[in-house]
Design a protein around this motif. Sequence first.
Motif, mmCIF file in Angstrom:
data_model
loop_
_atom_site.group_PDB
_atom_site.id
_atom_site.type_symbol
_atom_site.label_atom_id
_atom_site.label_comp_id
_atom_site.label_asym_id
_atom_site.label_seq_id
_atom_site.Cartn_x
_atom_site.Cartn_y
_atom_site.Cartn_z
ATOM 1 N N ASP A 150 0.835 -1.193 0.000
ATOM 2 C CA ASP A 150 0.000 0.000 0.000
ATOM 3 C C ASP A 150 0.871 1.244 0.000
ATOM 4 O O ASP A 150 1.952 1.264 0.582
ATOM 5 C CB ASP A 150 -0.916 0.033 1.241
ATOM 6 C CG ASP A 150 -1.973 -1.064 1.192
ATOM 7 O OD1 ASP A 150 -2.319 -1.499 0.070
ATOM 8 O OD2 ASP A 150 -2.426 -1.479 2.272
ATOM 9 N N LYS A 306 -10.189 3.973 -5.648
ATOM 10 C CA LYS A 306 -10.770 3.395 -4.437
ATOM 11 C C LYS A 306 -9.726 2.639 -3.625
ATOM 12 O O LYS A 306 -9.695 2.732 -2.397
ATOM 13 C CB LYS A 306 -11.925 2.461 -4.801
ATOM 14 C CG LYS A 306 -13.174 3.185 -5.278
ATOM 15 C CD LYS A 306 -14.289 2.200 -5.583
ATOM 16 C CE LYS A 306 -15.567 2.919 -5.980
ATOM 17 N NZ LYS A 306 -16.663 1.977 -6.299
ATOM 18 N N LYS A 307 -8.872 1.903 -4.312
ATOM 19 C CA LYS A 307 -7.864 1.109 -3.612
ATOM 20 C C LYS A 307 -6.921 1.991 -2.805
ATOM 21 O O LYS A 307 -6.526 1.660 -1.684
ATOM 22 C CB LYS A 307 -7.066 0.277 -4.617
ATOM 23 C CG LYS A 307 -5.992 -0.597 -3.970
ATOM 24 C CD LYS A 307 -5.241 -1.418 -5.003
ATOM 25 C CE LYS A 307 -4.160 -2.271 -4.337
ATOM 26 N NZ LYS A 307 -3.388 -3.068 -5.332
ATOM 27 N N TYR A 309 -7.423 5.473 -2.023
ATOM 28 C CA TYR A 309 -7.945 6.580 -1.226
ATOM 29 C C TYR A 309 -9.240 6.318 -0.462
ATOM 30 O O TYR A 309 -9.676 7.177 0.317
ATOM 31 C CB TYR A 309 -8.162 7.800 -2.134
ATOM 32 C CG TYR A 309 -6.894 8.264 -2.802
ATOM 33 C CD1 TYR A 309 -5.854 8.824 -2.059
ATOM 34 C CD2 TYR A 309 -6.722 8.140 -4.176
ATOM 35 C CE1 TYR A 309 -4.680 9.241 -2.666
ATOM 36 C CE2 TYR A 309 -5.549 8.563 -4.798
ATOM 37 C CZ TYR A 309 -4.537 9.110 -4.037
ATOM 38 O OH TYR A 309 -3.384 9.523 -4.635
ATOM 39 N N ARG A 311 -9.869 4.701 2.100
ATOM 40 C CA ARG A 311 -9.710 4.763 3.563
ATOM 41 C C ARG A 311 -9.741 6.185 4.098
ATOM 42 O O ARG A 311 -9.867 6.407 5.303
ATOM 43 C CB ARG A 311 -8.414 4.074 3.988
ATOM 44 C CG ARG A 311 -7.134 4.664 3.419
ATOM 45 C CD ARG A 311 -5.981 3.713 3.704
ATOM 46 N NE ARG A 311 -4.741 4.084 3.047
ATOM 47 C CZ ARG A 311 -3.720 4.667 3.646
ATOM 48 N NH1 ARG A 311 -3.798 4.970 4.936
ATOM 49 N NH2 ARG A 311 -2.618 4.947 2.990
ATOM 50 N N PHE A 312 -9.630 7.166 3.191
ATOM 51 C CA PHE A 312 -9.718 8.558 3.622
ATOM 52 C C PHE A 312 -11.139 9.094 3.506
ATOM 53 O O PHE A 312 -11.388 10.270 3.706
ATOM 54 C CB PHE A 312 -8.777 9.433 2.777
ATOM 55 C CG PHE A 312 -7.323 9.143 3.021
ATOM 56 C CD1 PHE A 312 -6.670 9.696 4.116
ATOM 57 C CD2 PHE A 312 -6.618 8.304 2.183
ATOM 58 C CE1 PHE A 312 -5.337 9.416 4.353
ATOM 59 C CE2 PHE A 312 -5.272 8.021 2.411
ATOM 60 C CZ PHE A 312 -4.638 8.572 3.497
ATOM 61 N N GLN A 313 -12.081 8.203 3.176
ATOM 62 C CA GLN A 313 -13.479 8.600 3.057
ATOM 63 C C GLN A 313 -14.372 7.610 3.800
ATOM 64 O O GLN A 313 -15.290 7.022 3.230
ATOM 65 C CB GLN A 313 -13.885 8.655 1.572
ATOM 66 C CG GLN A 313 -15.191 9.389 1.329
ATOM 67 C CD GLN A 313 -15.645 9.218 -0.113
ATOM 68 O OE1 GLN A 313 -15.357 8.215 -0.753
ATOM 69 N NE2 GLN A 313 -16.371 10.186 -0.623
ATOM 70 N N PRO A 314 -14.127 7.407 5.101
ATOM 71 C CA PRO A 314 -14.929 6.428 5.842
ATOM 72 C C PRO A 314 -16.377 6.857 6.024
ATOM 73 O O PRO A 314 -17.240 6.042 6.325
ATOM 74 C CB PRO A 314 -14.200 6.347 7.190
ATOM 75 C CG PRO A 314 -13.542 7.689 7.335
ATOM 76 C CD PRO A 314 -13.129 8.078 5.946
#
Length: 330
Positions: A150, A306-307, A309, A311-314
């Motif tokens: 990652d 999506k892969k 970023y 995690r920055f849009q929970p």
Amino acid sequence: MQEITIGRLRGGYCVSWQETGKRRRYQLKARTRKEAEAEGRLRYMKESIGSSKLTVSEIWEKYREYLGDKPTSKTMRYTGKPIKAHFGSMTVEIIKIQDSRDYTKSRLKEGRKVGTVWTELGHLRSALLWADSNGLVEKAPHIELPSKPDSDIRPLVRSEIRKLINNCAAPHQKLAVILLFATGARVGAVLDRQWKHIDFRRGTIDLRLDDGVTRKGRAIVPMNKMARTALEEAYAARQTDWVVEYNGAAIKSMRTGFYSALKRAEIQGVNIHQIRHTVAVQMLEAGETIEKVSDFLGHSNIHITKKIYARFQPEHLASAATALDFLDDS
């Protein structure tokens, strides 16, 4: 590669070259000069190979010739050194998955990062698939890539962004950094922009390459107020056709200026590619959809966005989490 000539024939294009004292000429399907140059190189390769079997080294160089002056071709000069040392003398029919695994193991043992090995083997895979699709080999072998780690994303916050911009020492450095933050583009896409790519009337910045083929992270993006102000000032003082220029010439790298600005701004743990990550994260945190972010960054596939970023849009999963609140009777 031998000198080839692109000419006109029966209303279209043709390629020709000299071989053992005779001129060989072939009609091409291309409809533009650029397409004819690429098709002509490929036709020459096919005809000159004959029945011989190509080694990986030969395929590698032919693929680089096909790519021409694209950035990947330049990068492959360096990734090719370890690849050729391991695979160079092989022909495609003897390459097995274990060869890829042995290569990965060897490179990691030498201290190379997984991402580096992933890029090297990725270039090999691309070269072999290209040879396969163009009939230069019978069938490309499977090249197994290591699991790519990652991205180590360390986005800057708004106060750091302002400090970084304000600590750029020279006008061309400040302009380049502003454009990176305003467009989310890669460094190369900013440095190779000319004024013909800037449309003040429509308020857009065209990051695409003129070849119409290369699309990695290239898009047409709107010009925000910060970018317009910087571009208008630079346009008034321009000396060349290049947007980012210094002493009457385009600049090839902004690495030194960027890291000097970071040092003056007392910002640590950031590399220049983190600007692109910062742009994506800032847009997501401002409530933009991941689809818009994907378009803005020029990603060819939203799954890439999506892969990296998601995690920055929970927040987009908030309603799903609420459905699992089993102790809430309301």
